[in-house]
Design an enzyme around this catalytic site. Sequence first.
Site, PDB file in Angstrom:
ATOM      1  N   SER A  36      -8.940  -9.211   2.981  1.00 35.51           N
ATOM      2  CA  SER A  36     -10.132  -9.416   4.159  1.00 35.51           C
ATOM      3  C   SER A  36     -11.704  -9.207   3.017  1.00 35.51           C
ATOM      4  CB  SER A  36     -10.111  -8.841   5.002  1.00 35.51           C
ATOM      5  OG  SER A  36     -10.190  -7.560   4.899  1.00 35.51           O
TER       6      SER A  36
ATOM      7  N   ARG B  36       0.365  -1.002  -0.093  1.00 39.01           N
ATOM      8  CA  ARG B  36      -0.161  -0.024   0.080  1.00 39.01           C
ATOM      9  C   ARG B  36       0.764   1.328   0.022  1.00 39.01           C
ATOM     10  NH1 ARG B  36      -2.794  -2.574   4.172  1.00 39.01           N
ATOM     11  NH2 ARG B  36      -5.052  -3.338   3.099  1.00 39.01           N
TER      12      ARG B  36
ATOM     13  N   HIS C  19       4.717 -12.965   7.922  1.00 36.98           N
ATOM     14  CA  HIS C  19       5.031 -11.495   8.060  1.00 36.98           C
ATOM     15  C   HIS C  19       5.327 -11.543   9.412  1.00 36.98           C
ATOM     16  CE1 HIS C  19       5.021  -7.755   6.904  1.00 36.98           C
ATOM     17  NE2 HIS C  19       6.751  -7.777   7.438  1.00 36.98           N
TER      18      HIS C  19
ATOM     19  N   ASP D  56      -4.859 -13.209  13.736  1.00 42.13           N
ATOM     20  CA  ASP D  56      -5.465 -12.983  14.545  1.00 42.13           C
ATOM     21  C   ASP D  56      -7.030 -13.834  15.377  1.00 42.13           C
ATOM     22  OD1 ASP D  56      -7.087 -12.894  12.243  1.00 42.13           O
ATOM     23  OD2 ASP D  56      -7.491 -10.735  12.220  1.00 42.13           O
TER      24      ASP D  56
ATOM     25  N   ASP E 202      -3.049   0.954   6.601  1.00 43.24           N
ATOM     26  CA  ASP E 202      -4.209   1.202   6.608  1.00 43.24           C
ATOM     27  C   ASP E 202      -4.472   2.277   7.909  1.00 43.24           C
ATOM     28  OD1 ASP E 202      -4.206  -1.232   7.920  1.00 43.24           O
ATOM     29  OD2 ASP E 202      -5.995  -1.305   6.659  1.00 43.24           O
TER      30      ASP E 202
ATOM     31  N   ASP F   4       6.416  -6.789   3.614  1.00 42.91           N
ATOM     32  CA  ASP F   4       6.759  -7.741   3.231  1.00 42.91           C
ATOM     33  C   ASP F   4       6.210  -7.606   1.334  1.00 42.91           C
ATOM     34  OD1 ASP F   4       6.796 -10.362   2.568  1.00 42.91           O
ATOM     35  OD2 ASP F   4       4.351 -11.727   4.079  1.00 42.91           O
TER      36      ASP F   4
END
Length: 443
Positions: A318, A113, A186, A287, A209, A140
């Site tokens: 996602s 990003r 990562h 997570d 983000d 990564d």
Amino acid sequence: MVRKRGSLILCCTFLFITWNAILVLLLRDRSPPVQSRVPGGEHMELVSKPTHFAVGDVMRMVETFEAELELQKKILLQIQSHRVPFEPLKGSKQNIVANTEHIIPILVIACNRVTIKRCLDKLLQYRPSAELYPILVSQDCGHAETSKVIQSYRNQVTHLKQPDLSDIPVRPEHKKFQGYYKISRHYRWALNQVFKTLSYSSVVIVEDDLEVASDFFEYFQALLPLLKSDPSLWCVSAWNDNGRDGFVDPAKVQLLYRTDFFPGLGWMLLRELWEELEPKWPASFWDDWMRLPEQRRNRACVRPEISRTLTFGRQGVSLGQFYDKYLRFIKLNTEYVPFTKLDLAYLGEETYQEHFEKEVYNAPLVTYEEVKQGQLKGSGPFRLQYSSKDNFKILAKNLGIMDDLKSGVPRTGYRGIISFISRGRRIYLTAPPGWKHYDPSWS
């Protein structure tokens, strides 16, 4: 500990001075007298004029002396780096310390990003001290454009590059989840860099983000001592899953909670926790793995009423799950709270549980219809009760809060209680009185 460090510094400083004094004496005693044969004599005698070789010897000794001084200077600087930190000036946001126990590195997890610039710009804008909060960007994916953005910050951040960019062998039905496998790999690599290679004792993880609030650093600095001292806590998060505008109280910007749900999205952990988790770190979906009972072990996290992070990354592995419905409406705190000056003792396990449950279960019991139709009388708080998994999901969905559960734990839940604002009043969505434990089948 302070006395031992002070003694070590004095000892090393004494050795430093003594060594250089010896060097000076050696140089003085080895001034360059030269033996020479006097014409007409059979014996050797000293003459005051040095030969070419004697001058060379002296020059070499001087160079050696200078090199030794430079080496000793470096050693002294290392000694100084272990000094006990000074008390910070009152009212000053600069808290320059060299002791790594007080340093909180910010680990930014990055991939492809280029909008990471928004994340880094806010971190640097609000960071009160580069020494106290070093920013480590772990990248990564090997994305060249993103790498170029990160490197444009030069020495303001440390750019780490995850070296293994290969695909991970997975079962055929998991090929579509390859991204989740790489993210887990990562995280493991990056956290090992923080705790094993760089030897930090804590870290705050931020995805590329996320945008942070102005008191983001203050929040984590204030809660680090609590995280270290309370074994019933295993993380501190800047995120409220139900923190949408209208679902939080703007007058309670300082309010913090304990939660049994692992929130993520800007969270702090200690080295001791990583040493516990790293040997069994999952291949993917890290997570959700963190939310399993065998990892959580009845420990809680601290989370705020109003989020100190905001996600702006709709696109990712996602595929924007929850983003359009929930995440893009999360309210980011805009009022700076001096958390380090507040008494946070109420977050201790026994104190919090006693007072929070007393407030919740002493609140008037109301119905969904009364809440939804605005028929509540008084300022609140009020209690709305669920009786089963399906009942909870129906109530949560109709009330506009997140209705998913992980191993039976609702988002933001604490002992089965979810706190939020509805039509300007505090609502506690609760299990019946006498709650004992979560049911992992509620997922």
